[in-house]
Scaffold this active site. Structure first.
Site, PDB file in Angstrom:
ATOM      1  N   ILE A  63     -43.430 -26.875  26.530  1.00  0.00           N
ATOM      2  CA  ILE A  63     -42.303 -27.501  25.675  1.00  0.00           C
ATOM      3  C   ILE A  63     -41.415 -28.268  26.141  1.00  0.00           C
ATOM      4  CG2 ILE A  63     -43.282 -26.127  23.545  1.00  0.00           C
ATOM      5  CD1 ILE A  63     -40.200 -24.752  23.526  1.00  0.00           C
ATOM      6  N   LYS A  95     -31.569 -12.038  28.431  1.00  0.00           N
ATOM      7  CA  LYS A  95     -31.350 -10.512  28.109  1.00  0.00           C
ATOM      8  C   LYS A  95     -29.789 -10.377  28.097  1.00  0.00           C
ATOM      9  CE  LYS A  95     -35.691  -9.116  28.430  1.00  0.00           C
ATOM     10  NZ  LYS A  95     -36.384  -9.246  27.033  1.00  0.00           N
ATOM     11  N   GLN A 105     -26.497 -20.187  30.601  1.00  0.00           N
ATOM     12  CA  GLN A 105     -27.440 -19.717  29.633  1.00  0.00           C
ATOM     13  C   GLN A 105     -27.629 -20.798  28.656  1.00  0.00           C
ATOM     14  OE1 GLN A 105     -26.861 -15.670  28.635  1.00  0.00           O
ATOM     15  NE2 GLN A 105     -26.081 -15.027  30.428  1.00  0.00           N
ATOM     16  N   SER A 139     -34.610 -17.952  13.576  1.00  0.00           N
ATOM     17  CA  SER A 139     -34.358 -16.512  13.529  1.00  0.00           C
ATOM     18  C   SER A 139     -33.093 -16.401  12.680  1.00  0.00           C
ATOM     19  CB  SER A 139     -33.659 -16.138  14.841  1.00  0.00           C
ATOM     20  OG  SER A 139     -33.090 -15.012  14.831  1.00  0.00           O
ATOM     21  N   ALA A 192     -25.473 -18.156  22.953  1.00  0.00           N
ATOM     22  CA  ALA A 192     -26.105 -19.518  23.197  1.00  0.00           C
ATOM     23  C   ALA A 192     -27.667 -19.266  22.255  1.00  0.00           C
ATOM     24  CB  ALA A 192     -26.598 -19.311  24.537  1.00  0.00           C
ATOM     25  N   TYR A 193     -28.240 -18.205  22.245  1.00  0.00           N
ATOM     26  CA  TYR A 193     -29.488 -17.925  21.314  1.00  0.00           C
ATOM     27  C   TYR A 193     -29.394 -18.523  20.148  1.00  0.00           C
ATOM     28  CZ  TYR A 193     -33.628 -16.002  19.351  1.00  0.00           C
ATOM     29  OH  TYR A 193     -34.825 -15.708  18.782  1.00  0.00           O
ATOM     30  N   GLY A 194     -28.085 -17.807  19.468  1.00  0.00           N
ATOM     31  CA  GLY A 194     -27.834 -18.216  18.225  1.00  0.00           C
ATOM     32  C   GLY A 194     -27.551 -19.633  17.756  1.00  0.00           C
ATOM     33  N   LYS A 197     -30.675 -21.576  17.663  1.00  0.00           N
ATOM     34  CA  LYS A 197     -31.420 -21.487  16.581  1.00  0.00           C
ATOM     35  C   LYS A 197     -30.763 -21.991  15.218  1.00  0.00           C
ATOM     36  CE  LYS A 197     -35.037 -19.156  18.247  1.00  0.00           C
ATOM     37  NZ  LYS A 197     -36.460 -19.873  18.217  1.00  0.00           N
ATOM     38  N   VAL A 230     -38.787  -8.172  16.114  1.00  0.00           N
ATOM     39  CA  VAL A 230     -40.023  -7.857  16.343  1.00  0.00           C
ATOM     40  C   VAL A 230     -40.261  -7.207  17.847  1.00  0.00           C
ATOM     41  CG1 VAL A 230     -42.488  -8.740  16.544  1.00  0.00           C
ATOM     42  CG2 VAL A 230     -40.924  -9.593  14.652  1.00  0.00           C
TER      43      VAL A 230
HETATM   44  P1  NDP Z   1     -41.837 -13.598  23.904  1.00  0.00           P
HETATM   45  O1  NDP Z   1     -40.896 -13.568  24.934  1.00  0.00           O
HETATM   46  O2  NDP Z   1     -42.816 -12.420  23.882  1.00  0.00           O
HETATM   47  O3  NDP Z   1     -42.823 -14.918  23.693  1.00  0.00           O
HETATM   48  C1  NDP Z   1     -42.429 -16.178  24.022  1.00  0.00           C
HETATM   49  C2  NDP Z   1     -43.279 -17.199  24.183  1.00  0.00           C
HETATM   50  O4  NDP Z   1     -42.688 -18.571  24.294  1.00  0.00           O
HETATM   51  C3  NDP Z   1     -44.191 -16.934  25.383  1.00  0.00           C
HETATM   52  O5  NDP Z   1     -45.344 -17.116  25.151  1.00  0.00           O
HETATM   53  C4  NDP Z   1     -43.215 -18.022  26.494  1.00  0.00           C
HETATM   54  O6  NDP Z   1     -44.380 -18.185  27.704  1.00  0.00           O
HETATM   55  C5  NDP Z   1     -43.362 -18.863  25.407  1.00  0.00           C
HETATM   56  N1  NDP Z   1     -42.478 -20.048  26.140  1.00  0.00           N
HETATM   57  C6  NDP Z   1     -41.070 -19.937  26.753  1.00  0.00           C
HETATM   58  N2  NDP Z   1     -40.840 -21.226  26.966  1.00  0.00           N
HETATM   59  C7  NDP Z   1     -41.791 -22.150  27.069  1.00  0.00           C
HETATM   60  C8  NDP Z   1     -41.968 -23.319  27.138  1.00  0.00           C
HETATM   61  N3  NDP Z   1     -41.097 -24.120  27.998  1.00  0.00           N
HETATM   62  N4  NDP Z   1     -43.226 -23.907  26.947  1.00  0.00           N
HETATM   63  C9  NDP Z   1     -44.231 -23.228  26.350  1.00  0.00           C
HETATM   64  N5  NDP Z   1     -44.033 -21.849  25.996  1.00  0.00           N
HETATM   65  C10 NDP Z   1     -43.036 -21.336  26.364  1.00  0.00           C
HETATM   66  O7  NDP Z   1     -40.846 -13.648  22.350  1.00  0.00           O
HETATM   67  P2  NDP Z   1     -41.121 -13.451  20.744  1.00  0.00           P
HETATM   68  O8  NDP Z   1     -42.736 -13.470  20.731  1.00  0.00           O
HETATM   69  O9  NDP Z   1     -40.337 -12.638  20.393  1.00  0.00           O
HETATM   70  O10 NDP Z   1     -40.605 -14.858  20.283  1.00  0.00           O
HETATM   71  C11 NDP Z   1     -41.408 -15.956  19.593  1.00  0.00           C
HETATM   72  C12 NDP Z   1     -40.412 -16.727  18.938  1.00  0.00           C
HETATM   73  O11 NDP Z   1     -39.841 -15.897  17.956  1.00  0.00           O
HETATM   74  C13 NDP Z   1     -39.358 -17.273  19.603  1.00  0.00           C
HETATM   75  O12 NDP Z   1     -39.114 -18.627  19.221  1.00  0.00           O
HETATM   76  C14 NDP Z   1     -38.193 -16.313  19.355  1.00  0.00           C
HETATM   77  O13 NDP Z   1     -36.896 -16.884  19.569  1.00  0.00           O
HETATM   78  C15 NDP Z   1     -38.414 -16.042  17.762  1.00  0.00           C
HETATM   79  N6  NDP Z   1     -37.772 -14.784  17.333  1.00  0.00           N
HETATM   80  C16 NDP Z   1     -38.301 -13.540  17.828  1.00  0.00           C
HETATM   81  C17 NDP Z   1     -37.755 -12.421  17.168  1.00  0.00           C
HETATM   82  C18 NDP Z   1     -38.006 -11.238  17.722  1.00  0.00           C
HETATM   83  O14 NDP Z   1     -37.266  -9.958  17.288  1.00  0.00           O
HETATM   84  N7  NDP Z   1     -38.763 -10.826  18.700  1.00  0.00           N
HETATM   85  C19 NDP Z   1     -36.670 -12.545  16.469  1.00  0.00           C
HETATM   86  C20 NDP Z   1     -36.257 -13.992  15.758  1.00  0.00           C
HETATM   87  C21 NDP Z   1     -36.847 -14.754  16.216  1.00  0.00           C
HETATM   88  P3  NDP Z   1     -44.566 -17.503  29.063  1.00  0.00           P
HETATM   89  O15 NDP Z   1     -45.145 -16.204  28.774  1.00  0.00           O
HETATM   90  O16 NDP Z   1     -44.829 -18.334  29.974  1.00  0.00           O
HETATM   91  O17 NDP Z   1     -43.007 -17.221  29.322  1.00  0.00           O
END
Ligand code: NDP
Length: 276
Positions: A63, A95, A105, A139, A192-194, A197, A230
């Site tokens: 992306i 992290k 960050q 989020s 930064a994350y907040g 979002k 999650v």
């Molecule tokens: P994970 O870290 O488990 O997964 C993140 C995914 O995004 C991975 O597949 C990663 O790929 C991919 N990704 C990151 N950068 C890119 C990029 N440049 N192009 C394509 N893919 C990319 O996170 P989650 O599953 O927890 O998060 C999924 C979404 O949910 C995110 O947007 C997160 O902010 C949001 N979220 C999560 C929460 C939680 O509690 N887990 C709470 C609220 C929101 P790769 O494996 O290659 O790094």
């Protein structure tokens, strides 16, 4: 009529992978495309889902690479002639114990979560067919971050007249302030994350307004959502929800029935619209 198609970003693991599985379980009446930036990880995820009996295809998408989004757009146009469901799930977070300077960050997180999501939207929203559904995974942290912004910034982010260009400027200003070390003095939250979002949630409201203005008769619905806290690589093992549970709200929004008029342009959490 061309076959329907759904695209999920960042779907090789975590919530994205669970969303792909939920779309298949819900018998989405079309092809489901699992996208990932790492071809090997993407294909492994597809193989796993196929072993579970689900029919899924892989397509590359980083992306943060506008060329990659354009290639996906060309593929969808050529193969399907449009797009029916887009779930912008890909995201990242440093992290809590990360040692990179806060300014770095901010820049890196903004590039993925906000700019990456925006670039995918610019490449793929023109393909949306009537009754399409778009879900931007934001989020609950966006709401918490909004509440700690200065009153002036809160007013801007709540202003329903804010344009996409103005939002982009604000996101850029946050990164510059973070790099200069004075973001809090300028009224920004210390996350930064907040903040990225906040950008995703507000972008969703703006995009929904644009769709309402430009394609009023097409019944397209676009929303931001929070999956909840999650258990994934991002959030760690202590989070209460499984990826399958986290996928419920994004999948619900992606499969809102034809004829539904809402939600649209909202932040949705546990299938419920949140006050912004
Ligand atoms: P994970 O870290 O488990 O997964 C993140 C995914 O995004 C991975 O597949 C990663 O790929 C991919 N990704 C990151 N950068 C890119 C990029 N440049 N192009 C394509 N893919 C990319 O996170 P989650 O599953 O927890 O998060 C999924 C979404 O949910 C995110 O947007 C997160 O902010 C949001 N979220 C999560 C929460 C939680 O509690 N887990 C709470 C609220 C929101 P790769 O494996 O290659 O790094």
């Amino acid at each position: 009529m061309s076959k329907k198609v759904a695209v999920v970003t960042g779907a090789n693991k975590g919530i994205g992978l669970a969303i792909v599985r939920e779309l298949c379980k819900a018998k989405f009446t079309g092809d489901v495309i699992l996208t990932a930036r790492n071809e090997k990880l993407g294909n492994e995820a597809v193989k796993m889902l196929k072993s579970e009996g689900f029919e899924v295809a892989y397509h590359h998408l980083d992306i943060c690479d506008q060329g990659s989004a354009k290639q996906l757009s060309n593929f969808l146009q050529k193969t399907y002639g449009g797009l029916d469901v887009l779930i912008n799930n890909a995201g990242m977070a440093f992290k809590n114990d990360a040692t990179e300077p806060f300014g770095e960050q901010a820049e890196v997180t903004m590039r993925t979560n906000f700019w990456g999501t925006l670039w995918v939207c610019h490449a793929l929203l023109p393909l949306l067919r009537p009754n399409a559904r778009v879900v931007n995974v934001s989020s609950f942290v966006s709401k918490k971050a909004l509440d700690t912004c200065s009153p002036q910034l809160q007013a801007k982010f709540r202003d329903t007249e804010l344009s996409e260009e103005e939002l982009c400027l604000l996101m850029g200003q946050f990164v510059i302030a973070a790099q200069q070390g004075n973001h809090q003095a300028q009224g920004w939250p210390n996350t930064a994350y907040g903040t990225t979002k906040i950008g995703v949630t507000v972008l969703s409201r703006i995009q929904a307004h644009i769709l309402t203005k430009t394609r009023a008769a097409d019944g397209i619905l676009l929303n931001a959502c929070c999956p909840g806290w999650v258990r994934t690589d991002m959030a760690g093992s202590k989070a209460p929800k499984s990826p399958e549970e986290g996928a419920q709200t994004p999948t619900y929004l992606a499969l809102l029935p034809v004829g539904a008029k809402e939600p649209h342009g909202q932040l949705v959490w546990d299938k419920t619209v949140q006050q912004w």
